[in-house]
Motif scaffolding. Structure first.
Motif, PDB file in Angstrom:
ATOM      1  N   TYR A   3       0.845  -1.185   0.000  1.00  0.00           N
ATOM      2  CA  TYR A   3       0.000   0.000   0.000  1.00  0.00           C
ATOM      3  C   TYR A   3       0.881   1.235   0.000  1.00  0.00           C
ATOM      4  O   TYR A   3       2.065   1.187   0.349  1.00  0.00           O
ATOM      5  CB  TYR A   3      -0.934   0.005   1.218  1.00  0.00           C
ATOM      6  N   THR A   4       0.284   2.356  -0.383  1.00  0.00           N
ATOM      7  CA  THR A   4       1.007   3.608  -0.440  1.00  0.00           C
ATOM      8  C   THR A   4       0.809   4.393   0.872  1.00  0.00           C
ATOM      9  O   THR A   4      -0.065   4.066   1.677  1.00  0.00           O
ATOM     10  CB  THR A   4       0.508   4.479  -1.602  1.00  0.00           C
ATOM     11  N   THR A   5       1.615   5.437   1.044  1.00  0.00           N
ATOM     12  CA  THR A   5       1.454   6.278   2.230  1.00  0.00           C
ATOM     13  C   THR A   5       0.106   6.997   2.212  1.00  0.00           C
ATOM     14  O   THR A   5      -0.508   7.200   3.262  1.00  0.00           O
ATOM     15  CB  THR A   5       2.598   7.307   2.331  1.00  0.00           C
ATOM     16  N   ASP A   6      -0.367   7.389   1.035  1.00  0.00           N
ATOM     17  CA  ASP A   6      -1.687   8.007   0.937  1.00  0.00           C
ATOM     18  C   ASP A   6      -2.782   7.027   1.342  1.00  0.00           C
ATOM     19  O   ASP A   6      -3.768   7.418   1.998  1.00  0.00           O
ATOM     20  CB  ASP A   6      -1.947   8.508  -0.478  1.00  0.00           C
ATOM     21  N   GLU A   7      -2.644   5.777   0.950  1.00  0.00           N
ATOM     22  CA  GLU A   7      -3.642   4.772   1.339  1.00  0.00           C
ATOM     23  C   GLU A   7      -3.636   4.549   2.843  1.00  0.00           C
ATOM     24  O   GLU A   7      -4.696   4.420   3.468  1.00  0.00           O
ATOM     25  CB  GLU A   7      -3.390   3.468   0.579  1.00  0.00           C
TER      26      GLU A   7
END
Length: 228
Positions: A3-7
């Motif tokens: 997953y991304t930091t935004d997620e």
């Protein structure tokens, strides 16, 4: 699942919302988080948008507060004056979810200008309903990506005085302690030094610092369905 930091930030923000409560939703990151909450653990969360939509249930993320999908899926449509004068200002809404272009250590928000007001470097979207949301909702949560430009020592303009209970970023979570926001939680894989480096004031770190639980596969699946 990766997953991304935004997620991670969006999931953490969604988790802060309780089922059965009402939430005044800002467009952008706040709307993504609020709709994720309704799609996962809080199906009875009542989403309220500034345009007069109460109980909106969009199947995809709205592009603006005027997106027709909000009106089409709402339980009720009222005028903008009624949203503010009857629902918001008397304190009938549980949570306000807001973004920010700048904020300071006290949780004050700037969404008006970057630079001098009379001759700004950037003219931002403006206050909208943010001042009322920040002061009239029973609780306020700010969702924003963390950087020195955003976490400013001094705001270029104070749009909303505010009294948020939590600031959720792509690096961690900050909560108020003795009049200023301190780092109380970091997301998985984030070092405290990263949060300090991304803050324009000397960031205090809580003695009981914790680590956010990573997103579950079901949370990521629901989020990607919304944003895909």
């Amino acid at each position: 699942m990766t997953y991304t930091t935004d997620e991670m930030m969006t999931v953490a923000a969604a988790r802060s919302l309780r089922d059965g409560t009402s939430c005044f939703v800002g467009i952008g990151l706040p709307s993504t988080a609020a709709n994720l909450a309704r799609a996962t653990h809080a199906p009875d969360l009542v989403l309220i948008y500034e345009s007069g939509c109460i109980g909106a249930k969009p199947g995809q993320l709205p592009l603006s507060i005027g997106d027709g999908i909000l009106a089409e899926t709402a339980d009720s449509l009222v005028s903008v004056p009624e949203i503010f004068n009857y629902w918001l200002q008397p304190g009938r809404i549980d949570v306000g979810f807001l973004g920010a272009a700048q904020l300071d250590r006290h949780g004050r928000i700037n969404t008006t200008v970057i630079g001098d007001y009379a001759d700004p470097k950037v003219r931002l979207p403006g206050a909208g309903g943010a001042p009322e949301i920040a002061t009239a909702c029973k609780d306020v949560v700010i969702i924003v990506r963390q950087s020195k430009r955003t976490f400013a020592e001094r705001l270029d303009f104070v749009t909303s005085a505010g009294r948020p209970s939590m600031i959720i970023t792509d690096l961690g979570v900050l909560r108020p302690r003795d009049g200023e926001f301190v780092l109380t939680q970091v997301h998985p894989g984030i070092e405290v030094s990263q949060a300090i480096e991304a803050t324009g004031w000397p960031l205090r770190v809580s003695a009981d610092l914790s680590t956010t639980e990573p997103p579950t596969p079901s949370e990521l699946t629901a989020l990607r369905r919304l944003t895909g």
